[in-house]
Design an enzyme around this catalytic site. Structure first.
Site, PDB file in Angstrom:
ATOM      1  N   GLU A  92       1.554 -28.224 -20.713  1.00 22.95           N
ATOM      2  CA  GLU A  92       0.159 -27.771 -20.577  1.00 22.95           C
ATOM      3  C   GLU A  92      -0.802 -28.923 -20.393  1.00 22.95           C
ATOM      4  O   GLU A  92      -2.009 -28.727 -20.291  1.00 22.95           O
ATOM      5  CB  GLU A  92      -0.235 -26.937 -21.811  1.00 22.95           C
ATOM      6  N   ARG A 115       3.499 -17.233 -31.527  1.00 26.52           N
ATOM      7  CA  ARG A 115       2.636 -18.298 -32.059  1.00 26.52           C
ATOM      8  C   ARG A 115       2.623 -18.235 -33.573  1.00 26.52           C
ATOM      9  O   ARG A 115       2.107 -17.270 -34.137  1.00 26.52           O
ATOM     10  CB  ARG A 115       1.228 -18.136 -31.489  1.00 26.52           C
ATOM     11  N   SER A 128       8.032 -24.438 -20.837  1.00 31.21           N
ATOM     12  CA  SER A 128       7.261 -23.218 -20.666  1.00 31.21           C
ATOM     13  C   SER A 128       5.845 -23.633 -20.300  1.00 31.21           C
ATOM     14  O   SER A 128       5.195 -24.370 -21.044  1.00 31.21           O
ATOM     15  CB  SER A 128       7.270 -22.404 -21.952  1.00 31.21           C
ATOM     16  N   ARG A 143     -16.890   9.989  16.051  1.00 34.00           N
ATOM     17  CA  ARG A 143     -16.335   9.717  14.722  1.00 34.00           C
ATOM     18  C   ARG A 143     -16.043   8.238  14.520  1.00 34.00           C
ATOM     19  O   ARG A 143     -15.588   7.564  15.426  1.00 34.00           O
ATOM     20  CB  ARG A 143     -15.039  10.517  14.538  1.00 34.00           C
ATOM     21  N   ARG A 169      -4.022  10.876   7.505  1.00 35.42           N
ATOM     22  CA  ARG A 169      -3.945   9.489   7.043  1.00 35.42           C
ATOM     23  C   ARG A 169      -3.149   9.472   5.747  1.00 35.42           C
ATOM     24  O   ARG A 169      -3.025  10.507   5.075  1.00 35.42           O
ATOM     25  CB  ARG A 169      -5.341   8.915   6.807  1.00 35.42           C
ATOM     26  N   LYS A 187      -8.142   6.267  12.027  1.00 38.11           N
ATOM     27  CA  LYS A 187      -8.327   7.634  12.531  1.00 38.11           C
ATOM     28  C   LYS A 187      -7.867   7.741  13.976  1.00 38.11           C
ATOM     29  O   LYS A 187      -7.101   8.639  14.323  1.00 38.11           O
ATOM     30  CB  LYS A 187      -9.805   8.016  12.406  1.00 38.11           C
ATOM     31  N   ARG A 223       6.611 -21.095 -30.948  1.00 32.29           N
ATOM     32  CA  ARG A 223       5.807 -22.311 -30.820  1.00 32.29           C
ATOM     33  C   ARG A 223       5.343 -22.780 -32.182  1.00 32.29           C
ATOM     34  O   ARG A 223       4.804 -21.983 -32.962  1.00 32.29           O
ATOM     35  CB  ARG A 223       4.589 -22.036 -29.936  1.00 32.29           C
ATOM     36  N   TYR A 267      11.585 -17.066 -15.800  1.00 32.32           N
ATOM     37  CA  TYR A 267      10.964 -15.864 -16.356  1.00 32.32           C
ATOM     38  C   TYR A 267       9.446 -16.021 -16.432  1.00 32.32           C
ATOM     39  O   TYR A 267       8.926 -17.132 -16.361  1.00 32.32           O
ATOM     40  CB  TYR A 267      11.520 -15.549 -17.757  1.00 32.32           C
ATOM     41  N   HIS A 321     -15.952  13.975  -2.630  1.00 27.30           N
ATOM     42  CA  HIS A 321     -16.135  12.524  -2.570  1.00 27.30           C
ATOM     43  C   HIS A 321     -15.784  11.850  -3.881  1.00 27.30           C
ATOM     44  O   HIS A 321     -15.039  10.867  -3.919  1.00 27.30           O
ATOM     45  CB  HIS A 321     -17.595  12.229  -2.183  1.00 27.30           C
ATOM     46  N   GLY A 349     -16.060   8.440   3.730  1.00 25.94           N
ATOM     47  CA  GLY A 349     -17.475   8.779   3.693  1.00 25.94           C
ATOM     48  C   GLY A 349     -18.418   7.597   3.826  1.00 25.94           C
ATOM     49  O   GLY A 349     -19.621   7.755   3.685  1.00 25.94           O
ATOM     50  N   GLY A 402       2.165 -23.613 -20.123  1.00 24.48           N
ATOM     51  CA  GLY A 402       0.990 -23.032 -20.758  1.00 24.48           C
ATOM     52  C   GLY A 402      -0.144 -23.175 -19.767  1.00 24.48           C
ATOM     53  O   GLY A 402      -0.903 -24.132 -19.798  1.00 24.48           O
ATOM     54  N   THR A 403      -0.239 -22.199 -18.871  1.00 26.89           N
ATOM     55  CA  THR A 403      -1.156 -22.386 -17.736  1.00 26.89           C
ATOM     56  C   THR A 403      -2.624 -22.225 -18.109  1.00 26.89           C
ATOM     57  O   THR A 403      -3.488 -22.604 -17.334  1.00 26.89           O
ATOM     58  CB  THR A 403      -0.793 -21.428 -16.584  1.00 26.89           C
ATOM     59  N   ASN A 404      -2.906 -21.667 -19.296  1.00 23.41           N
ATOM     60  CA  ASN A 404      -4.319 -21.628 -19.709  1.00 23.41           C
ATOM     61  C   ASN A 404      -4.824 -23.051 -19.909  1.00 23.41           C
ATOM     62  O   ASN A 404      -5.832 -23.452 -19.331  1.00 23.41           O
ATOM     63  CB  ASN A 404      -4.493 -20.873 -21.029  1.00 23.41           C
ATOM     64  N   ASP A 405      -4.104 -23.799 -20.746  1.00 26.71           N
ATOM     65  CA  ASP A 405      -4.531 -25.168 -21.006  1.00 26.71           C
ATOM     66  C   ASP A 405      -4.317 -26.062 -19.797  1.00 26.71           C
ATOM     67  O   ASP A 405      -5.107 -26.953 -19.537  1.00 26.71           O
ATOM     68  CB  ASP A 405      -3.778 -25.738 -22.222  1.00 26.71           C
ATOM     69  N   CYS A 420       3.977 -18.976 -20.024  1.00 27.33           N
ATOM     70  CA  CYS A 420       3.535 -18.158 -21.147  1.00 27.33           C
ATOM     71  C   CYS A 420       2.014 -18.019 -21.182  1.00 27.33           C
ATOM     72  O   CYS A 420       1.459 -17.451 -22.093  1.00 27.33           O
ATOM     73  CB  CYS A 420       4.050 -18.719 -22.464  1.00 27.33           C
ATOM     74  N   MET A 476     -18.836   5.547   6.512  1.00 25.59           N
ATOM     75  CA  MET A 476     -19.481   5.381   7.800  1.00 25.59           C
ATOM     76  C   MET A 476     -19.803   6.746   8.365  1.00 25.59           C
ATOM     77  O   MET A 476     -19.636   7.750   7.720  1.00 25.59           O
ATOM     78  CB  MET A 476     -18.615   4.543   8.698  1.00 25.59           C
TER      79      MET A 476
HETATM   80  P1  ADP Z   1     -14.784  10.932   7.827  1.00 24.31           P
HETATM   81  O1  ADP Z   1     -14.340   9.630   8.361  1.00 24.31           O
HETATM   82  O2  ADP Z   1     -15.934  10.832   6.925  1.00 24.31           O
HETATM   83  O3  ADP Z   1     -13.638  11.735   7.286  1.00 24.31           O
HETATM   84  P2  ADP Z   1     -14.617  12.526  10.219  1.00 24.31           P
HETATM   85  O4  ADP Z   1     -14.735  11.773  11.491  1.00 24.31           O
HETATM   86  O5  ADP Z   1     -13.261  12.905   9.816  1.00 24.31           O
HETATM   87  O6  ADP Z   1     -15.366  11.739   9.073  1.00 24.31           O
HETATM   88  O7  ADP Z   1     -15.505  13.804  10.374  1.00 24.31           O
HETATM   89  C1  ADP Z   1     -15.798  14.608   9.309  1.00 24.31           C
HETATM   90  C2  ADP Z   1     -15.440  16.042   9.601  1.00 24.31           C
HETATM   91  O8  ADP Z   1     -16.057  16.506  10.769  1.00 24.31           O
HETATM   92  C3  ADP Z   1     -13.975  16.265   9.836  1.00 24.31           C
HETATM   93  O9  ADP Z   1     -13.302  16.415   8.644  1.00 24.31           O
HETATM   94  C4  ADP Z   1     -13.963  17.539  10.622  1.00 24.31           C
HETATM   95  O10 ADP Z   1     -13.997  18.631   9.750  1.00 24.31           O
HETATM   96  C5  ADP Z   1     -15.250  17.461  11.377  1.00 24.31           C
HETATM   97  N1  ADP Z   1     -14.974  17.101  12.763  1.00 24.31           N
HETATM   98  C6  ADP Z   1     -14.904  15.889  13.311  1.00 24.31           C
HETATM   99  N2  ADP Z   1     -14.595  15.955  14.607  1.00 24.31           N
HETATM  100  C7  ADP Z   1     -14.484  17.261  14.902  1.00 24.31           C
HETATM  101  C8  ADP Z   1     -14.170  17.986  16.077  1.00 24.31           C
HETATM  102  N3  ADP Z   1     -13.893  17.378  17.214  1.00 24.31           N
HETATM  103  N4  ADP Z   1     -14.141  19.328  15.998  1.00 24.31           N
HETATM  104  C9  ADP Z   1     -14.410  19.944  14.826  1.00 24.31           C
HETATM  105  N5  ADP Z   1     -14.705  19.329  13.694  1.00 24.31           N
HETATM  106  C10 ADP Z   1     -14.742  17.992  13.716  1.00 24.31           C
HETATM  107 MG    MG Z   2      -2.180 -24.518 -25.462  1.00 27.76          MG
HETATM  108 MG    MG Z   3     -12.279  12.772   7.981  1.00 26.56          MG
END
Ligand code: ADP
Ligand code: MG
Ligand code: MG
Length: 916
Positions: A779, A592, A798, A99, A367, A26, A651, A885, A485, A108, A800-803, A865, A110
């Site tokens: 093998e 086989r 060939s 953030r 991203r 980010k 075989r 191959y 999510h 989502g 035979g990596t299982n055996d 194989c 952290m």
């Molecule tokens: P996550 O990593 O879960 O996507 P973010 O850090 O992107 O979390 O924050 C989640 C949301 O919070 C963002 O999608 C944005 O909408 C809002 N947000 C974060 N920073 C700001 C900011 N400086 N101003 C306005 N909205 C923000």
């Molecule tokens: Mg065998």
């Molecule tokens: Mg975000």
């Protein structure tokens, strides 16, 4: 300590996109959007505290490095200057967000806290500067209390409340009650007075539940937020997500502190999420959702139904809502321009977050977006066509597991036609899936552990559900859009998923889904069509899907033009062979002979085989073999024909004979009768075949050594099948493979039989030659060591990596389940060596064998194989040791084609890859 804080302002940034390790994804991308000359996008100013600070924090029991405090204060002052506001200033307060951001996105997982800096002191100033918009200010304040008390005061403080009694849930209930009392449908219906009252109630609740006052000091809030983000790196959900995604624990997270902009200032404000291309199918179209008068995660959380940003993004659920393009055409055009620039600049599909504050657009994040397999292939091929990426980059863009997804089952279209849908939702993850409904993530994990197939049904999912989502065959939610999510996570995993099936009432408490007219209970079967977004009651049949996907065909052709390794298939029937040809197999690496006796409609060949097996004398055996001959020949001929022009490694009979002896009385009786012996006699003969360690017993080449006629008949069938095909104008190419060889003399013994039969067949068909090879399976570890000798007779090896793995480790493949988990847990083994070739020991055996074999015979053909032939990492190994191959099951052939091309690209020194 090095520089701990990286600033990004207006048109200038300390960092850039390449610094993900230090600034997190980010932070690095925020810097890039600000500082790169092709972008210079409107991003609110801020700064990023490095991941090194996080690592330091964990090494030093929660202490920060010296100088951090000053660096942060200095950076805050720089934001103040750019924004013309003061942090904590009662007249015109600056608010910030705190953030989180690891190197790789963990959606989502952290924490992020918004509206930091809002206190009883600064509230009046913010009201004044928002033109008296009390509603907005108290909406921001109640959000701050909700997020801060949850993230900082509870989670970061290590408090683990019982289910449903966390502070966040409790505050949610306070708010829901108020909404109900006031007859409000949506949070935007609450008036400023009501919100003001809500904030008072929130603070009282925080005090009551957590025993502490909500902090009323901007600096305390800021440092609380920063500490909480670092602490969230080791939060339960983040840790379990890292396990699933194999993200190392020591990466740490960065923290970005950024000036707030507000999407909740009224109806000329909004917040949204969008993709530069459609992540569901890869189409090159701007796709996204927004919500007016909203903040932060509102869009993702499914609190209100988000509206489409343009016509293209309309779906059944939101088609009546007004698009951003219509509502704010100027802003939409600006946004459209930015996303195009981002798509071109990053040369990959971007997932972007934006906010509109009173008619002004801000970019908050970008991203590389997660996508499913269909989309990955289409985007890669099209971006190559658009000349955005090279051929190598295109090939590296699609992971083998994304390709695997494309080859996954879908609901049999015929069965689907006759069914009435239970509900419709958004197609968030493609493919089909059937399973028993469960309502809690915990149950999904538990049930699937018991071997059940489950579908996790939730009102909406949240990060706490990830393990259950992982365990489930598919995910179904009643709320949320394509950027929710559930959709995000499922897309990343390529899992079948339907979100926003709004007509369903999913009640986790009662453990039931109510459709209005029907009730589905826990444990009932349902089926999802994740490609179309349709839910069915019951269990529908599935079929495999490699439909005429033109992009995929083109993509795989590119892979073929790059790879060095050949790709063959393991196939035992003409039908499998034909299917594998469609998938692009260039021959058969393992046919086989014994498999033609299993699972056939008619029992005839198996019955004759049994007769052969319990024969006492060579005479009896030859008689049975003579009867068997036409069956063997027919299957081999069909397979050679299906692979016309391509090599087919056949075989000779491999398993211990005892495996074929029938167990049930009736069959034994019939057999005895046909052989004209008593049941007692037959049982005696069967008992004679019993071995105490059959896997290392009388099997493979050892059978051929004892019973020359058994090898003879098979070889004759192969040669005659080939001769007949030649007469029919075809180009058969059999490779005769002798299994379980440990010494060259075993091979010479069999070669003598081959030579004799070959000459006889040539004479019979009046031919000069039949194209063929005579070789062996490697093998047994001893065979690896004496490969120089073995290659004097063998024209091909060939592996035979299982055996080879089984005998190399001394691990029985069928019994490893009882101790492998302990080995993995204790770190004795990193992974199951039957899945990926052990690259420490077994790999050495293979290398020795190849080296010694090729010393004797320079053009020795070498392949694999075993099961490993379809495993991408093992395929890379095979490439690196110079095999000719790999061979794998028909459905893995496309994956092997991709993995072989990627192995070549990765290891050819030409490491030009796209930014991922
Ligand atoms: P996550 O990593 O879960 O996507 P973010 O850090 O992107 O979390 O924050 C989640 C949301 O919070 C963002 O999608 C944005 O909408 C809002 N947000 C974060 N920073 C700001 C900011 N400086 N101003 C306005 N909205 C923000
Ligand atoms: Mg065998
Ligand atoms: Mg975000």
């Amino acid at each position: 300590m090095k520089k701990t804080v990286y600033f990004f302002g207006v048109g200038k940034a300390d960092g850039n996109e390449k610094m993900k390790e230090l600034l997190g994804g980010k932070g690095a991308n925020l810097a890039e959007m600000v500082g790169h000359k092709d972008l210079r996008l409107p991003v609110p100013p801020g700064f990023t505290i490095t991941t090194e600070v996080c690592t330091y924090y964990y090494k030093n029991k929660g202490k920060y490095p010296a100088g951090l405090k000053e660096a942060v204060e200095k950076a805050v002052r720089r934001i103040e200057i750019l924004m013309g506001k003061g942090f904590g200033d009662p007249q015109d307060p600056l608010l910030v967000s705190v953030r989180s951001g690891a190197r790789r996105s963990m959606p989502g997982m952290m924490e992020t806290v918004l509206n930091i800096g809002l206190t009883t002191k600064t509230i009046p100033g913010l009201i004044k500067h928002s033109g008296g918009n009390e509603r907005f200010v108290y909406d921001a304040y109640r959000r701050l209390i909700m997020m801060y008390s949850d993230v900082v005061m509870e989670k970061a403080a290590g408090i683990e409340p019982a289910e449903d009694s966390g502070i966040r849930k409790q505050l949610d209930r306070v708010m829901d009650n108020m909404k109900r009392e006031k007859g409000c449908k949506s949070d935007t219906d609450l008036t400023s007075d009501e919100l003001k009252k809500l904030c008072v109630m929130f603070k009282a609740k925080v005090k009551e539940v957590l025993g502490r006052e909500f902090p009323d000091n901007h600096k305390e809030q800021l440092w609380g937020g920063i500490g909480a983000v670092f602490a969230s790196w080791n939060g339960k959900r983040a840790v379990s997500y890292r396990r699933i995604e194999s993200i190392p624990d020591d990466w740490g997270t960065a923290v970005s502190v950024q000036a707030m902009v507000f999407g909740n200032m009224g109806n000329d404000s909004a917040t949204g999420v969008a993709f530069t291309r459609n992540p569901g199918n890869g189409e090159n179209n701007f796709y996204g959702e927004y919500l007016a008068n909203a903040q932060g995660e509102d869009v993702v959380a499914g609190i209100r139904t988000p509206a489409p940003i343009n016509e293209y993004s309309k779906s059944e659920h939101n088609r009546t809502l007004v698009t951003l393009e219509k509502l704010m055409p100027k802003i939409y055009r600006e946004l459209f321009d930015y996303q195009k620039r981002l798509d071109r600049h990053y040369r990959d599909m971007q997932d972007i977050e934006f906010t509109i504050e009173r008619g002004k657009l801000y970019m908050l994040q970008c991203r590389t977006g997660k996508r499913n397999g269909t989309a990955a292939v289409r985007m890669a091929v099209e971006m190559h066509r658009e000349k955005l990426i090279t051929q190598e980059e295109m090939i590296m863009r699609v992971t083998p597991s994304q390709l695997d997804e494309l080859l996954h089952p879908v609901i049999d279209p015929k069965a689907e036609l006759s069914r009435k849908p239970l509900a419709k939702g958004l197609p968030a993850g493609p493919g089909g899936a059937s399973g028993q409904v469960v309502f809690r993530a915990k149950d999904a994990v538990e049930w699937s552990r018991q071997g059940k197939k489950v579908i996790l049904a939730r009102e909406e999912t949240n990060p706490e559900d990830v393990e259950g989502m992982r365990a489930a065959e598919a995910i179904l939610t009643a709320r949320g859009g394509m950027t929710s999510h559930a959709a995000l996570v499922a897309r990343g995993w390529g899992k079948c998923c339907i979100v926003g099936a709004g007509s369903l009432h999913i009640d986790a408490g009662k453990k039931e889904i109510n459709t209005g007219s029907k009730v589905i209970k826990e444990g009932d079967w349902i089926t999802l069509n994740g490609t179309k977004g349709v839910v069915y009651e019951g269990r529908l049949p599935m079929t495999e899907a490699l439909e005429a996907n033109k992009n995929l065909i083109e993509f795989l052709r590119y892979c073929d033009s790059v790879r060095k390794l050949g790709v063959r298939t393991n196939a035992d029937t003409p039908e499998d062979a034909a299917k594998a040809r469609q998938f692009g197999a260039e021959g058969i690496g393992l046919f086989r002979t014994e498999h033609m006796f299993y699972g056939k409609g008619s029992e005839e060949p198996l019955f004759i085989l049994r007769k052969m097996i319990v024969s006492k004398t060579e005479d009896e055996r030859r008689k049975a073999l003579k009867e068997l001959f036409p069956y063997i020949k027919k299957d081999i001929k069909g397979t050679l024909a299906a692979m016309d022009g391509f090599p087919v490694v056949i075989r000779l009979l491999d398993p211990p004979l005892h495996e074929f002896v029938p167990r049930d009385e009736a069959k034994l009786m019939q057999l005895a009768k046909d052989l004209n012996i008593s049941l007692g006699e037959l049982k005696n003969r069967a008992d004679d075949l019993h071995e105490s360690n059959p896997m290392m017993g009388h099997r493979g080449v050892r059978l051929g050594v004892t019973y020359q006629e058994v090898s003879e008949v098979q070889i004759r069938a192969i040669c005659e099948a080939a001769a007949e095909l030649i007469r029919e104008g075809k180009k058969p190419y059999p490779e005769i493979m002798i299994p379980v060889v440990s010494d060259v003399k075993e091979l010479s013994d069999q070669q003598a039989i081959f030579k004799k039969v070959y000459e006889e067949v040539l004479a019979k068909y009046k031919m000069k030659s039949i194209r063929h090879m005579f070789g062996t399976m490697i093998e047994i570890p001893r065979a690896c060591i004496v490969s120089d000798k073995v290659a004097e007779v063998a024209e091909f090896f060939s592996f035979g990596t299982n055996d080879l793995t089984q005998m190399g480790f001394g691990f029985s493949r069928d019994d490893i389940g009882s101790f492998l988990p302990d080995y993995i847990r204790k770190g004795i083994l990193k992974e199951d060596p039957f899945q990926t070739i052990d690259q420490e020991g077994i790999s050495e055996l293979i290398k020795i064998s190849i080296e010694r074999g090729r010393k004797t015979r320079k053009n020795l053909e070498i392949g694999i194989c075993g099961e490993h032939g379809g495993d991408p990492r093992s395929i890379e190994f095979c490439h690196n040791v110079g095999m000719d191959y790999v061979s794998c099951s028909p459905f893995r052939v496309p994956i092997a084609r991709l993995a072989a091309a990627q192995a070549k690209i990765k290891n050819s020194g030409n490491k030009k890859q796209g930014n991922v």
